[in-house]
Design a protein around this motif. Structure first.
Motif, PDB file in Angstrom:
ATOM      1  N   SER A 113       0.811  -1.207   0.000  1.00  0.00           N
ATOM      2  CA  SER A 113       0.000   0.000   0.000  1.00  0.00           C
ATOM      3  C   SER A 113       0.842   1.253   0.000  1.00  0.00           C
ATOM      4  O   SER A 113       2.003   1.246   0.402  1.00  0.00           O
ATOM      5  N   GLY A 114       0.226   2.353  -0.488  1.00  0.00           N
ATOM      6  CA  GLY A 114       0.914   3.632  -0.560  1.00  0.00           C
ATOM      7  C   GLY A 114       1.035   4.261   0.813  1.00  0.00           C
ATOM      8  O   GLY A 114       0.131   4.924   1.291  1.00  0.00           O
TER       9      GLY A 114
ATOM     10  N   LYS B  88      -6.046   2.231   4.530  1.00  0.00           N
ATOM     11  CA  LYS B  88      -6.981   3.325   4.278  1.00  0.00           C
ATOM     12  C   LYS B  88      -6.570   4.172   3.090  1.00  0.00           C
ATOM     13  O   LYS B  88      -7.121   5.209   2.830  1.00  0.00           O
ATOM     14  N   TYR B  89      -5.535   3.713   2.359  1.00  0.00           N
ATOM     15  CA  TYR B  89      -5.037   4.510   1.254  1.00  0.00           C
ATOM     16  C   TYR B  89      -4.785   3.629   0.037  1.00  0.00           C
ATOM     17  O   TYR B  89      -4.920   2.425   0.062  1.00  0.00           O
ATOM     18  N   SER B  90      -4.356   4.251  -1.059  1.00  0.00           N
ATOM     19  CA  SER B  90      -4.235   3.563  -2.344  1.00  0.00           C
ATOM     20  C   SER B  90      -3.131   2.521  -2.342  1.00  0.00           C
ATOM     21  O   SER B  90      -2.162   2.604  -1.593  1.00  0.00           O
ATOM     22  N   VAL B  91      -3.276   1.548  -3.226  1.00  0.00           N
ATOM     23  CA  VAL B  91      -2.331   0.442  -3.305  1.00  0.00           C
ATOM     24  C   VAL B  91      -1.048   0.888  -3.999  1.00  0.00           C
ATOM     25  O   VAL B  91      -1.063   1.603  -4.969  1.00  0.00           O
ATOM     26  N   SER B  92       0.095   0.432  -3.470  1.00  0.00           N
ATOM     27  CA  SER B  92       1.374   0.734  -4.112  1.00  0.00           C
ATOM     28  C   SER B  92       2.193  -0.537  -4.164  1.00  0.00           C
ATOM     29  O   SER B  92       1.712  -1.564  -4.597  1.00  0.00           O
ATOM     30  N   ARG B  93       3.411  -0.518  -3.643  1.00  0.00           N
ATOM     31  CA  ARG B  93       4.249  -1.693  -3.724  1.00  0.00           C
ATOM     32  C   ARG B  93       5.134  -1.801  -2.479  1.00  0.00           C
ATOM     33  O   ARG B  93       4.985  -1.034  -1.544  1.00  0.00           O
TER      34      ARG B  93
ATOM     35  N   GLY C  92      13.907  -6.460 -13.949  1.00  0.00           N
ATOM     36  CA  GLY C  92      12.877  -7.425 -14.318  1.00  0.00           C
ATOM     37  C   GLY C  92      11.752  -6.879 -15.167  1.00  0.00           C
ATOM     38  O   GLY C  92      10.817  -7.600 -15.498  1.00  0.00           O
ATOM     39  N   TYR C  93      11.764  -5.592 -15.535  1.00  0.00           N
ATOM     40  CA  TYR C  93      10.733  -5.047 -16.404  1.00  0.00           C
ATOM     41  C   TYR C  93      11.296  -3.843 -17.159  1.00  0.00           C
ATOM     42  O   TYR C  93      12.272  -3.213 -16.727  1.00  0.00           O
TER      43      TYR C  93
ATOM     44  N   ASN D  26       6.752   0.068 -12.019  1.00  0.00           N
ATOM     45  CA  ASN D  26       6.518  -1.190 -12.735  1.00  0.00           C
ATOM     46  C   ASN D  26       5.220  -1.083 -13.521  1.00  0.00           C
ATOM     47  O   ASN D  26       4.158  -0.856 -12.941  1.00  0.00           O
ATOM     48  N   PRO D  27       5.241  -1.232 -14.864  1.00  0.00           N
ATOM     49  CA  PRO D  27       4.010  -1.065 -15.651  1.00  0.00           C
ATOM     50  C   PRO D  27       2.932  -2.089 -15.326  1.00  0.00           C
ATOM     51  O   PRO D  27       1.749  -1.835 -15.568  1.00  0.00           O
ATOM     52  N   SER D  28       3.311  -3.224 -14.763  1.00  0.00           N
ATOM     53  CA  SER D  28       2.315  -4.258 -14.475  1.00  0.00           C
ATOM     54  C   SER D  28       1.416  -3.895 -13.304  1.00  0.00           C
ATOM     55  O   SER D  28       0.345  -4.466 -13.137  1.00  0.00           O
ATOM     56  N   THR D  29       1.824  -2.934 -12.475  1.00  0.00           N
ATOM     57  CA  THR D  29       1.009  -2.552 -11.326  1.00  0.00           C
ATOM     58  C   THR D  29      -0.051  -1.532 -11.686  1.00  0.00           C
ATOM     59  O   THR D  29      -1.053  -1.397 -10.985  1.00  0.00           O
ATOM     60  N   GLY D  30       0.167  -0.763 -12.773  1.00  0.00           N
ATOM     61  CA  GLY D  30      -0.778   0.277 -13.151  1.00  0.00           C
ATOM     62  C   GLY D  30      -0.780   1.450 -12.193  1.00  0.00           C
ATOM     63  O   GLY D  30      -1.722   2.230 -12.159  1.00  0.00           O
ATOM     64  N   MET D  31       0.285   1.596 -11.391  1.00  0.00           N
ATOM     65  CA  MET D  31       0.359   2.656 -10.381  1.00  0.00           C
ATOM     66  C   MET D  31       1.511   3.591 -10.718  1.00  0.00           C
ATOM     67  O   MET D  31       2.472   3.736  -9.962  1.00  0.00           O
TER      68      MET D  31
END
Length: 661
Positions: free
Chosen positions: A103-104, A136-141, A297-298, A325-330
């Protein structure tokens, strides 16, 4: 027998009212205490001066030995800025954070009280470490970057301890949420340049692993806010990089100067994250294209900038450059330090562009090789084929045979973080539009009707795009220029518009996975830059568009192809302003190519997903009138003012409850 201040003294009475009074008052007292418990607890938790529940010497004496305090000498700001940090990468913390959701989270460190001690160069500190709750916040890594935030949902740790000037080490103990006991250890560098920009440390729980308050250690890599920072890499920096380097003689005079940019260079690189799309120019089959090397890896699609510090006078900036990472869309969330560069840059007044040098961040919280150049500029003239509002590039300064060398990479953006003065648009396809659409010839259809003017909010809208198979994508259609004036400047030239207006647009939509058109290629996002003419008397907009063919395969050796398909036509029919019924804008996106052409696609139907602002205002006015009628009718019923006839309500409100004789 002593009386309780919260109870009644008349408990001997057996009357019902007295019994109720006796029962009620203690309950109210208990309720008052209950309601005040969270406030009291919160005040206690937020008090940074309370004595720690653990001994400093037990956990920190091996880092900074506990000295004796001297008398007085409280320093409130001498070292605050040096020790404070607002950005931090970190990992770990399972037990506080969801182990399955990345999460972010933002982490910041805020000293609030400083006192000298009897030991020279050792200072006592009280501080707060804030960590935003990931649930409670946006998804990250896994690794995270954040800025200082003061949210009620933050996990706040209140810590006390000592910092040594000579060693740069800080050790503190304290507690946080649910009285969890922690020890915080941080290492500060005495180097005032970019090579001393990183702070490393840990936050550890002092509970047993089976304890409810236990969490796994959090590894911290913060960015120093050292007020004595000295820029070292940009004194003689140059944007010249060779083949497509910044000092391209064809571009020197068409970049916006700093005086045209709103609020200067520090506004461009403030603490917000700016994201740009990467464009690979080199053949990835012959040279390495990845700026991060093969271990990441990407192959990145985006580059994100975030300012750390800025000197408005010298126009120098320290920043972070992340490759999500483009696969996360974030793309708006920074990746970890292994996918982030730390950089310095300065504005080059001669060529009107920003030039800089970027360095790699190493796993041991140190700054590594600084051999990556970067440039960024803002074109002063836009056109159908040169649509980019922001243009830049990064390149390797290493030898082509070096393992860390990578080919030159461009980046660009549709959007601007400001609205500069002097920005122009050059129309190149107006005659082609006039011939293709026969604009101005249809006058009967619009007779007696009025349509939006070029600066109306109704000229742009969110839209739905439907292909021949009935699949639907969502997107937008946004004006950029009305004649020579940027669309955002809506108050200019409104009263001096002719019937036929030149306009430029940006169009984009995101197809779902099963949405196909043209070739079998699947697009994550379709972008079209367009220009044409708008007929104010008929509400018809006709444009020639350039579809951006940004193909990217999953193969790591593939590259982006920034070519254009400018054989695209867009027509939009805007609805009359005062239509009796709600009407939406409709149109089509068509290919002008032959069906045998690989770039041909079947016509796409577009429509606004909302009514016009004029229709919305009129609808609101009608609704207010209807509500007023309801209030009058119901008021008459309530106060007994009955009419000999009927109280006629609007149709939508007619119901047996309100409709009477």
């Amino acid at each position: 027998m002593g009386s309780n201040s919260c109870s009644s003294s008349s408990s001997s009475s057996s009357s019902k009212p007295r019994k109720l009074k006796f029962t009620l008052i203690p309950c109210l007292c208990l309720l008052f205490l209950f309601l005040n418990v969270p406030t009291t607890t919160a005040a206690f938790l937020r008090n940074p001066f309370r004595k720690p529940e653990i001994l400093y010497s037990q956990h920190c004496n091996d880092v900074v030995p506990e000295p004796h305090l001297s008398s007085g000498n409280v320093l409130f700001s001498l070292f605050d800025d040096f020790l404070r940090f607002e950005f931090a990468f970190f990992s770990g913390g399972i037990g506080i954070f969801n182990p399955t959701a990345e999460s972010g989270i933002s982490l910041s460190f805020d000293p609030s009280y400083i006192q000298t001690t009897a030991s020279h160069g050792v200072h006592k500190f009280k501080a707060t470490l804030y960590i935003r709750d990931p649930l409670k916040y946006s998804v990250s890594r896994w690794w995270h970057l954040g800025s200082i935030k003061f949210w009620e949902e933050d996990s706040a740790f209140y810590v006390n301890g000592y910092w040594s000037e000579s060693s740069g080490k800080l050790c503190m103990v304290g507690s946080g949420k649910n009285y969890s006991k922690v020890v915080l250890k941080l290492n500060y560098s005495k180097n005032n340049t970019i090579y001393g920009s990183l702070i490393d440390g840990t936050l550890e729980s002092l509970h047993m692993e089976n304890d409810y308050n236990y969490f796994e250690p959090i590894v911290i890599m913060g960015l120093s806010q050292n007020p004595n920072y000295q820029y070292q890499l940009v004194d003689n920096v140059s944007c010249f990089s060779g083949e497509r380097g910044g000092r391209d003689k064809n571009n020197i005079n068409i970049n916006l100067s700093l005086s045209k940019l709103d609020r200067g260079v520090c506004f461009i690189f403030d603490v917000r994250t700016s994201v740009y799309e990467l464009e690979y120019w080199s053949d990835c089959g012959s040279v390495n294209c990845n700026p991060l090397g093969g271990s990441i890896g990407y192959l990145p699609n985006w580059i994100a900038f975030r300012g750390v510090r800025c000197d408005q006078h010298s126009r120098k900036v320290q920043m972070l450059m992340g490759f999500p990472n483009p696969s996360t869309g974030m793309e708006f969330e920074f990746p970890g330090p292994n996918a982030t560069l730390i950089a310095e840059g300065a504005w080059d007044e001669k060529d009107n562009q920003f030039c800089g040098v970027a360095c790699r961040i190493l796993a041991n919280a140190s700054v590594g090789d600084c051999s990556i150049g970067l440039s960024l500029r803002f074109p002063a003239v836009l056109s159908l084929r040169n649509w980019r509002s922001t243009v830049g590039e990064i390149w390797s300064k290493k030898d082509v045979n070096d393992s860390e060398y990578f080919g030159r990479i461009g980046f660009q953006s549709w959007e601007r973080p400001f609205d500069p003065q002097g920005l122009r648009y050059e129309y190149t396809e107006i005659e082609e539009v006039r011939n293709s659409c026969a604009l101005g010839e249809e006058t009967i259809r619009g007779k007696g009707k009025s349509y939006p003017d070029g600066f109306s909010l109704d000229m742009g809208f969110d839209m739905l795009v439907r292909n021949t198979e009935g699949k639907v994508a969502s997107g937008f259609l946004r004006p950029q220029f009305v004649g020579d004036v940027p669309y955002v400047q809506q108050d200019e030239l409104k009263s001096n518009q002719s019937r036929m207006l030149n306009m430029s647009y940006r169009i984009g939509f995101t197809p779902p996975p099963d949405f196909r058109f043209g070739t079998d290629a699947i697009y994550k996002f379709v972008r079209i830059s367009a220009e044409g003419m708008y007929d104010r008397d008929t509400g018809l907009l006709c444009m020639i568009g350039c579809r951006h063919l940004d193909f990217q395969l999953n193969d790591q050796n593939s590259i982006k192809n920034g070519s254009l398909d400018c054989e695209t036509r867009i027509k939009v029919q805007f609805p009359p302003l005062h239509a009796k019924q709600a009407v939406i804008a409709k149109g089509a996106i068509e290919s002008r190519r032959s069906k045998s052409d690989p770039l041909y696609f079947e016509s796409l139907q577009l429509s606004s997903n909302s009514i016009t602002t004029t229709q919305a205002k009129e609808s609101i006015w009608k609704m207010k009138l209807e509500i007023t009628m309801v209030v009058i009718c119901c008021g008459g019923l309530i106060f007994g003012v009955l009419f000999r006839g009927r109280c006629i309500l609007p149709k939508r409100f007619r119901d047996s409850t309100y409709y009477w004789e």
